[in-house]
Scaffold this motif. Structure first.
Motif, PDB file in Angstrom:
ATOM      1  N   SER A 188       3.132   2.328  -4.626  1.00 16.84           N
ATOM      2  CA  SER A 188       2.710   3.614  -5.204  1.00 16.84           C
ATOM      3  C   SER A 188       1.930   3.383  -6.493  1.00 16.84           C
ATOM      4  O   SER A 188       2.082   4.130  -7.442  1.00 16.84           O
ATOM      5  N   SER A 189       1.081   2.334  -6.502  1.00 15.09           N
ATOM      6  CA  SER A 189       0.428   1.984  -7.778  1.00 15.09           C
ATOM      7  C   SER A 189      -0.735   2.894  -8.136  1.00 15.09           C
ATOM      8  O   SER A 189      -1.106   3.005  -9.296  1.00 15.09           O
ATOM      9  N   CYS A 190      -1.330   3.544  -7.130  1.00 16.62           N
ATOM     10  CA  CYS A 190      -2.492   4.392  -7.433  1.00 16.62           C
ATOM     11  C   CYS A 190      -2.395   5.690  -6.642  1.00 16.62           C
ATOM     12  O   CYS A 190      -1.571   6.534  -6.952  1.00 16.62           O
ATOM     13  N   ASP A 191      -3.199   5.849  -5.609  1.00  9.73           N
ATOM     14  CA  ASP A 191      -3.218   7.135  -4.905  1.00  9.73           C
ATOM     15  C   ASP A 191      -2.835   7.034  -3.434  1.00  9.73           C
ATOM     16  O   ASP A 191      -3.184   7.910  -2.652  1.00  9.73           O
ATOM     17  N   GLU A 192      -2.112   5.979  -3.058  1.00 13.92           N
ATOM     18  CA  GLU A 192      -1.541   5.943  -1.712  1.00 13.92           C
ATOM     19  C   GLU A 192      -0.031   5.782  -1.879  1.00 13.92           C
ATOM     20  O   GLU A 192       0.413   4.926  -2.642  1.00 13.92           O
ATOM     21  N   THR A 193       0.729   6.586  -1.131  1.00 18.64           N
ATOM     22  CA  THR A 193       2.189   6.405  -1.103  1.00 18.64           C
ATOM     23  C   THR A 193       2.470   5.660   0.199  1.00 18.64           C
ATOM     24  O   THR A 193       2.172   6.185   1.275  1.00 18.64           O
ATOM     25  N   ALA A 194       3.028   4.447   0.087  1.00 13.19           N
ATOM     26  CA  ALA A 194       3.172   3.651   1.303  1.00 13.19           C
ATOM     27  C   ALA A 194       4.545   3.013   1.393  1.00 13.19           C
ATOM     28  O   ALA A 194       5.165   2.670   0.384  1.00 13.19           O
ATOM     29  N   ALA A 195       5.012   2.858   2.638  1.00 15.59           N
ATOM     30  CA  ALA A 195       6.274   2.172   2.911  1.00 15.59           C
ATOM     31  C   ALA A 195       6.081   1.300   4.138  1.00 15.59           C
ATOM     32  O   ALA A 195       5.380   1.691   5.075  1.00 15.59           O
ATOM     33  N   ALA A 196       6.679   0.112   4.111  1.00 12.68           N
ATOM     34  CA  ALA A 196       6.580  -0.788   5.269  1.00 12.68           C
ATOM     35  C   ALA A 196       7.917  -1.447   5.501  1.00 12.68           C
ATOM     36  O   ALA A 196       8.707  -1.628   4.569  1.00 12.68           O
ATOM     37  N   ILE A 197       8.176  -1.788   6.755  1.00 10.70           N
ATOM     38  CA  ILE A 197       9.396  -2.529   7.112  1.00 10.70           C
ATOM     39  C   ILE A 197       8.949  -3.850   7.726  1.00 10.70           C
ATOM     40  O   ILE A 197       8.157  -3.860   8.683  1.00 10.70           O
ATOM     41  N   LEU A 198       9.424  -4.944   7.165  1.00 14.44           N
ATOM     42  CA  LEU A 198       9.099  -6.272   7.696  1.00 14.44           C
ATOM     43  C   LEU A 198      10.383  -7.000   8.057  1.00 14.44           C
ATOM     44  O   LEU A 198      11.391  -6.861   7.353  1.00 14.44           O
ATOM     45  N   CYS A 199      10.295  -7.739   9.131  1.00  4.21           N
ATOM     46  CA  CYS A 199      11.441  -8.520   9.571  1.00  4.21           C
ATOM     47  C   CYS A 199      11.027  -9.989   9.524  1.00  4.21           C
ATOM     48  O   CYS A 199       9.960 -10.349  10.038  1.00  4.21           O
ATOM     49  N   ALA A 200      11.843 -10.824   8.911  1.00  5.65           N
ATOM     50  CA  ALA A 200      11.490 -12.245   8.774  1.00  5.65           C
ATOM     51  C   ALA A 200      11.325 -12.902  10.147  1.00  5.65           C
ATOM     52  O   ALA A 200      10.565 -13.849  10.295  1.00  5.65           O
ATOM     53  N   GLN A 201      12.025 -12.379  11.144  1.00  4.12           N
ATOM     54  CA  GLN A 201      11.909 -12.973  12.484  1.00  4.12           C
ATOM     55  C   GLN A 201      10.832 -12.300  13.327  1.00  4.12           C
ATOM     56  O   GLN A 201      10.125 -12.956  14.085  1.00  4.12           O
ATOM     57  N   ARG A 202      10.703 -10.965  13.182  1.00  3.37           N
ATOM     58  CA  ARG A 202       9.828 -10.222  14.103  1.00  3.37           C
ATOM     59  C   ARG A 202       8.529  -9.733  13.470  1.00  3.37           C
ATOM     60  O   ARG A 202       7.710  -9.087  14.116  1.00  3.37           O
ATOM     61  N   GLY A 203       8.300 -10.037  12.185  1.00  2.00           N
ATOM     62  CA  GLY A 203       7.048  -9.641  11.527  1.00  2.00           C
ATOM     63  C   GLY A 203       7.052  -8.186  11.086  1.00  2.00           C
ATOM     64  O   GLY A 203       8.098  -7.617  10.753  1.00  2.00           O
ATOM     65  N   LEU A 204       5.876  -7.551  11.134  1.00  7.05           N
ATOM     66  CA  LEU A 204       5.713  -6.179  10.636  1.00  7.05           C
ATOM     67  C   LEU A 204       6.245  -5.180  11.661  1.00  7.05           C
ATOM     68  O   LEU A 204       5.762  -5.120  12.785  1.00  7.05           O
ATOM     69  N   LEU A 205       7.228  -4.379  11.270  1.00 14.75           N
ATOM     70  CA  LEU A 205       7.819  -3.405  12.199  1.00 14.75           C
ATOM     71  C   LEU A 205       7.235  -2.005  11.988  1.00 14.75           C
ATOM     72  O   LEU A 205       7.202  -1.202  12.910  1.00 14.75           O
ATOM     73  N   ALA A 206       6.807  -1.693  10.766  1.00 10.21           N
ATOM     74  CA  ALA A 206       6.223  -0.375  10.495  1.00 10.21           C
ATOM     75  C   ALA A 206       5.438  -0.421   9.194  1.00 10.21           C
ATOM     76  O   ALA A 206       5.809  -1.139   8.266  1.00 10.21           O
ATOM     77  N   SER A 207       4.342   0.323   9.157  1.00 11.17           N
ATOM     78  CA  SER A 207       3.566   0.440   7.908  1.00 11.17           C
ATOM     79  C   SER A 207       3.002   1.846   7.849  1.00 11.17           C
ATOM     80  O   SER A 207       2.138   2.220   8.652  1.00 11.17           O
ATOM     81  N   GLU A 208       3.514   2.639   6.927  1.00 13.71           N
ATOM     82  CA  GLU A 208       3.102   4.041   6.795  1.00 13.71           C
ATOM     83  C   GLU A 208       2.366   4.225   5.473  1.00 13.71           C
ATOM     84  O   GLU A 208       2.804   3.708   4.443  1.00 13.71           O
ATOM     85  N   VAL A 209       1.260   4.964   5.516  1.00 12.73           N
ATOM     86  CA  VAL A 209       0.502   5.232   4.287  1.00 12.73           C
ATOM     87  C   VAL A 209       0.172   6.714   4.230  1.00 12.73           C
ATOM     88  O   VAL A 209      -0.427   7.248   5.165  1.00 12.73           O
ATOM     89  N   ALA A 210       0.585   7.387   3.142  1.00 13.43           N
ATOM     90  CA  ALA A 210       0.159   8.777   2.917  1.00 13.43           C
ATOM     91  C   ALA A 210      -0.945   8.729   1.870  1.00 13.43           C
ATOM     92  O   ALA A 210      -0.696   8.403   0.713  1.00 13.43           O
ATOM     93  N   SER A 211      -2.158   9.007   2.314  1.00 10.33           N
ATOM     94  CA  SER A 211      -3.302   8.931   1.391  1.00 10.33           C
ATOM     95  C   SER A 211      -3.456  10.243   0.630  1.00 10.33           C
ATOM     96  O   SER A 211      -3.265  11.321   1.182  1.00 10.33           O
ATOM     97  N   GLN A 212      -3.817  10.135  -0.655  1.00 10.02           N
ATOM     98  CA  GLN A 212      -4.025  11.338  -1.472  1.00 10.02           C
ATOM     99  C   GLN A 212      -5.507  11.627  -1.677  1.00 10.02           C
ATOM    100  O   GLN A 212      -5.873  12.465  -2.504  1.00 10.02           O
ATOM    101  N   ILE A 213      -6.352  10.905  -0.939  1.00 11.99           N
ATOM    102  CA  ILE A 213      -7.797  10.994  -1.193  1.00 11.99           C
ATOM    103  C   ILE A 213      -8.283  12.444  -1.187  1.00 11.99           C
ATOM    104  O   ILE A 213      -9.014  12.867  -2.088  1.00 11.99           O
ATOM    105  N   ALA A 214      -7.839  13.226  -0.202  1.00 14.44           N
ATOM    106  CA  ALA A 214      -8.331  14.606  -0.087  1.00 14.44           C
ATOM    107  C   ALA A 214      -7.956  15.432  -1.323  1.00 14.44           C
ATOM    108  O   ALA A 214      -8.727  16.286  -1.760  1.00 14.44           O
ATOM    109  N   VAL A 215      -6.788  15.140  -1.907  1.00 13.12           N
ATOM    110  CA  VAL A 215      -6.324  15.898  -3.075  1.00 13.12           C
ATOM    111  C   VAL A 215      -7.175  15.554  -4.305  1.00 13.12           C
ATOM    112  O   VAL A 215      -7.542  16.421  -5.096  1.00 13.12           O
TER     113      VAL A 215
END
Ligand code: KG4
Ligand code: ZN
Length: 340
Positions: free
Chosen positions: A8-35
């Motif tokens: 959340s350092s600038c204008d994207e609110t993002a969350a991701a789930i990573l698994c050391a064995q299975r890699g990237l499980l989810a990556s969500e980004v809520a962009s504020q560009i339109a605002v």
């Protein structure tokens, strides 16, 4: 090992789930560009309120997408800096609260390190459970807030070769976009318009191209565009396309030249380009061509990993966990956090 990472350092609110064995499980980004577009740039107060609104839904969506329950998380990470103070606070405080509530390790991550290592993102297959090691390379980070060249000697072993003295490359794109009356952010719009333009029509300065070091400067280029505008014969789309193509070529010339010079000077045989500006089609094409000719291996992440995201923060967190580099819950934000 399952990690939840927040950004959340600038204008994207993002969350991701990573698994050391299975890699990237989810990556969500809520962009504020339109605002922020109505203001022509990011308004910090508005950004932090947006983070507050979006953070919880983004975390819930990442958990649902990954099919992971909160209790299954083994660690929680968040960006601690650099960035906007009140934006950083939202993500870091939430991560600390989650880590405390779950009694799991907490990791405060450097946003620039996230970008820097994103081209190496490869999942964790075949590594015995940990993230794949970071090989030596020259790293070029080009985003809206940063432009720097780094000599990478492995995870956590970085030497800053040079950085911008004024505007970041993405900032120059966005400011020139504003001068041309284009919507925010200007970078992707200039990229698109430039495809139909003549990159040789206007001779813009290549600042510090021959400075003999690895520093950058883009504010003079922005000023050159500003002085050109009143002299243009018209503001038709073909003319604007030529301005965009000529401006973009000046930025790309400097980025490509200095990156290759850094590889020559250090003897590195690999180049990793990251940050939002690495989505630029001309930069990608020119960097690919230059690296091919010089016999250098080039890594550039896909667009989703190049602009701000939490997967890159989680990727650094996995490396930190593998190195035992946990953070105390007293770790604070640092809007000016340095890479080295
Ligand atoms: O990495 P990022 O999402 O956020 C920061 O950490 O700053 O980068 C955003 C920057 C903006 O300045 C945006 O205009 C620029 O990346 N950008 C581009 C392109 N796509 C994004 N610049 C030039 N060409 C693009 N295609
Ligand atoms: Zn960024």
């Amino acid at each position: 090992m399952i990690v939840l990472a927040l950004e959340s350092s600038c204008d994207e609110t993002a969350a991701a789930i990573l698994c050391a064995q299975r890699g990237l499980l989810a990556s969500e980004v809520a962009s504020q560009i339109a605002v922020h577009r109505v203001y022509g740039g990011v308004v910090p107060e508005v950004a932090s309120r947006q983070h507050l609104t979006h953070l919880r839904p983004v975390v819930d969506a990442a958990l649902a997408h990954a099919g992971v329950r909160r209790e299954e998380l083994d660690a929680v990470a968040a960006t601690a800096g650099p960035g906007l103070a009140t934006s950083l606070m939202i993500g870091l405080s939430a991560a600390k609260g989650l880590a405390l509530g779950l009694q799991k390790p907490f990791l405060a991550v450097n946003h620039v390190e996230g970008h820097l290592l994103s081209p190496f993102f490869s999942g964790c297959e075949g590594t015995g459970g940990g993230p794949a090691p970071i090989p030596p390379a020259i790293g070029l980070v080009v985003s809206g807030g940063h432009t720097l060249l780094v000599d990478i000697d492995g995870f956590g072993r970085y030497r800053l070769l040079g950085q911008t003295r004024d505007d970041a490359a993405g900032e120059a794109f966005d400011k020139v976009g504003k001068l041309l009356g284009l919507p925010y952010p200007g970078g992707p719009v200039i990229d698109r318009l430039a495809r139909g333009g003549d990159p040789a029509r206007f001779a813009f300065p290549r600042s510090m191209l021959n400075s003999g070091d690895f520093a950058f400067s883009f504010s003079g280029l922005k000023t050159a565009v500003r002085y050109l505008l009143p002299k243009l014969p018209d503001r038709s789309e073909p003319t604007l396309a030529d301005v965009c193509a000529s401006f973009q070529e000046a930025v790309v010339d400097v980025l490509v030249e200095k990156t290759l010079a850094a590889a020559r000077a250090t003897g590195r045989t690999s180049v990793a380009v990251s940050g939002g500006v690495s989505c630029n089609s001309r930069l990608r094409a020119r960097m690919e061509e230059a690296c091919r000719k010089a016999g250098l291996q080039l890594r550039i992440a896909g667009a989703a990993l190049s602009t701000d995201n939490a997967a890159m923060i989680g990727w650094v967190a996995l490396h930190r966990l593998a190195h035992g580099l946990l953070s105390p819950l007293t770790a604070d934000i640092d809007p000016n956090l340095r890479l080295v």
